[in-house]
Design a protein around this motif. Structure first.
Motif, PDB file in Angstrom:
ATOM      1  N   TYR A  31      31.946  39.564  72.221  1.00  0.00           N
ATOM      2  CA  TYR A  31      33.225  39.037  73.534  1.00  0.00           C
ATOM      3  C   TYR A  31      34.221  39.762  73.145  1.00  0.00           C
ATOM      4  CZ  TYR A  31      34.618  36.009  69.564  1.00  0.00           C
ATOM      5  OH  TYR A  31      35.026  35.673  68.441  1.00  0.00           O
ATOM      6  N   GLY A  32      34.995  40.129  74.160  1.00  0.00           N
ATOM      7  CA  GLY A  32      36.102  40.570  74.334  1.00  0.00           C
ATOM      8  C   GLY A  32      37.381  39.839  74.086  1.00  0.00           C
ATOM      9  N   GLU A  33      38.542  40.553  73.884  1.00  0.00           N
ATOM     10  CA  GLU A  33      39.747  39.963  73.446  1.00  0.00           C
ATOM     11  C   GLU A  33      40.146  39.314  74.779  1.00  0.00           C
ATOM     12  OE1 GLU A  33      43.171  38.799  71.250  1.00  0.00           O
ATOM     13  OE2 GLU A  33      41.405  39.489  70.569  1.00  0.00           O
ATOM     14  N   ASN A  34      39.843  39.834  75.990  1.00  0.00           N
ATOM     15  CA  ASN A  34      40.592  39.299  77.306  1.00  0.00           C
ATOM     16  C   ASN A  34      39.682  37.814  77.426  1.00  0.00           C
ATOM     17  OD1 ASN A  34      42.116  41.244  77.861  1.00  0.00           O
ATOM     18  ND2 ASN A  34      40.500  42.312  78.996  1.00  0.00           N
ATOM     19  N   LEU A  35      38.217  37.772  77.162  1.00  0.00           N
ATOM     20  CA  LEU A  35      37.721  36.384  77.333  1.00  0.00           C
ATOM     21  C   LEU A  35      38.489  35.513  76.096  1.00  0.00           C
ATOM     22  CD1 LEU A  35      34.409  35.188  78.112  1.00  0.00           C
ATOM     23  CD2 LEU A  35      34.562  35.267  75.681  1.00  0.00           C
ATOM     24  N   LEU A  36      38.666  35.832  75.020  1.00  0.00           N
ATOM     25  CA  LEU A  36      38.984  34.852  73.867  1.00  0.00           C
ATOM     26  C   LEU A  36      40.262  34.328  74.441  1.00  0.00           C
ATOM     27  CD1 LEU A  36      38.917  33.813  71.111  1.00  0.00           C
ATOM     28  CD2 LEU A  36      40.133  35.836  70.411  1.00  0.00           C
ATOM     29  N   LEU A  37      41.202  35.105  74.921  1.00  0.00           N
ATOM     30  CA  LEU A  37      42.792  34.766  75.487  1.00  0.00           C
ATOM     31  C   LEU A  37      42.274  33.949  76.492  1.00  0.00           C
ATOM     32  CD1 LEU A  37      44.700  37.831  74.704  1.00  0.00           C
ATOM     33  CD2 LEU A  37      44.438  36.113  73.444  1.00  0.00           C
ATOM     34  N   ALA A  38      41.545  34.051  77.559  1.00  0.00           N
ATOM     35  CA  ALA A  38      41.326  33.498  78.672  1.00  0.00           C
ATOM     36  C   ALA A  38      40.912  32.036  78.237  1.00  0.00           C
ATOM     37  CB  ALA A  38      40.399  34.107  79.706  1.00  0.00           C
ATOM     38  N   TRP A  39      39.735  31.975  77.288  1.00  0.00           N
ATOM     39  CA  TRP A  39      39.263  31.005  76.987  1.00  0.00           C
ATOM     40  C   TRP A  39      40.330  29.941  76.168  1.00  0.00           C
ATOM     41  CZ3 TRP A  39      38.178  27.674  73.000  1.00  0.00           C
ATOM     42  CH2 TRP A  39      37.411  26.672  73.079  1.00  0.00           C
ATOM     43  N   CYS A  40      41.135  30.482  75.391  1.00  0.00           N
ATOM     44  CA  CYS A  40      42.144  29.690  74.527  1.00  0.00           C
ATOM     45  C   CYS A  40      43.221  29.218  75.861  1.00  0.00           C
ATOM     46  CB  CYS A  40      42.894  30.622  73.607  1.00  0.00           C
ATOM     47  SG  CYS A  40      41.855  31.182  72.173  1.00  0.00           S
ATOM     48  N   ASN A  41      43.433  29.827  76.819  1.00  0.00           N
ATOM     49  CA  ASN A  41      44.214  29.375  77.867  1.00  0.00           C
ATOM     50  C   ASN A  41      43.735  28.304  78.529  1.00  0.00           C
ATOM     51  OD1 ASN A  41      46.646  31.147  76.952  1.00  0.00           O
ATOM     52  ND2 ASN A  41      45.733  32.885  78.230  1.00  0.00           N
ATOM     53  N   LEU A  42      42.562  28.293  78.853  1.00  0.00           N
ATOM     54  CA  LEU A  42      41.862  27.733  79.646  1.00  0.00           C
ATOM     55  C   LEU A  42      41.841  26.173  78.892  1.00  0.00           C
ATOM     56  CD1 LEU A  42      40.070  26.911  82.305  1.00  0.00           C
ATOM     57  CD2 LEU A  42      38.104  27.854  80.946  1.00  0.00           C
ATOM     58  N   PHE A  43      41.372  26.218  77.648  1.00  0.00           N
ATOM     59  CA  PHE A  43      41.267  24.827  76.963  1.00  0.00           C
ATOM     60  C   PHE A  43      42.524  24.684  76.130  1.00  0.00           C
ATOM     61  CE2 PHE A  43      36.846  26.004  77.823  1.00  0.00           C
ATOM     62  CZ  PHE A  43      36.546  24.779  78.583  1.00  0.00           C
ATOM     63  N   ASP A  44      43.587  25.283  76.057  1.00  0.00           N
ATOM     64  CA  ASP A  44      44.793  25.267  75.277  1.00  0.00           C
ATOM     65  C   ASP A  44      44.483  25.240  73.876  1.00  0.00           C
ATOM     66  OD1 ASP A  44      47.503  24.895  75.025  1.00  0.00           O
ATOM     67  OD2 ASP A  44      47.652  22.751  75.067  1.00  0.00           O
ATOM     68  N   VAL A  45      43.913  26.203  73.220  1.00  0.00           N
ATOM     69  CA  VAL A  45      43.314  26.192  71.892  1.00  0.00           C
ATOM     70  C   VAL A  45      43.722  27.136  71.317  1.00  0.00           C
ATOM     71  CG1 VAL A  45      41.262  26.253  70.451  1.00  0.00           C
ATOM     72  CG2 VAL A  45      41.186  24.969  72.454  1.00  0.00           C
ATOM     73  N   PRO A  46      44.499  27.132  69.975  1.00  0.00           N
ATOM     74  CA  PRO A  46      44.749  28.214  69.333  1.00  0.00           C
ATOM     75  C   PRO A  46      44.112  29.328  69.178  1.00  0.00           C
ATOM     76  CG  PRO A  46      45.631  26.336  68.271  1.00  0.00           C
ATOM     77  CD  PRO A  46      44.665  25.730  69.455  1.00  0.00           C
TER      78      PRO A  46
END
Length: 90
Positions: free
Chosen positions: A58-73
């Motif tokens: 998975y890419g960094e963009n997916l990781l950051l979008a996912w973290c923002n979506l779920f408010d997870v560090p």
């Protein structure tokens, strides 16, 4: 002269990271389906399922979008360090 596009950082498939993705998703109320999350992030359910199972990179963009979506560090997802506010540890 045009600018070169920088390549997105790719993270290798990782079963522990995928398990943390799944753990957070299932801790949400109401629990979003895998299909819901895939659609929110712009991926097919099949592709996202393989990320959660640790079989797709998975890419960094997916990781950051996912973290923002779920408010997870981000560090918690990648390394399991620290606390995740969405997870109630026993």
């Amino acid at each position: 002269m045009g600018r070169k596009k920088s390549k997105e950082t790719q993270h290798p498939a990782d079963k522990e990271v995928g398990a943390r993705f799944r753990k957070v998703r299932k801790a949400m109320l109401p629990v979003p389906t895998l299909k819901d999350v895939a659609e929110w992030l712009g991926y097919t359910p099949s592709h996202y399922s393989k990320i959660e199972s640790g079989n797709n990179s998975y890419g960094e963009n997916l990781l950051l979008a996912w973290c923002n979506l779920f408010d997870v560090p981000r560090e918690w997802i990648l390394h399991g360090h620290g606390a995740c506010p969405q997870i109630q540890e026993d």
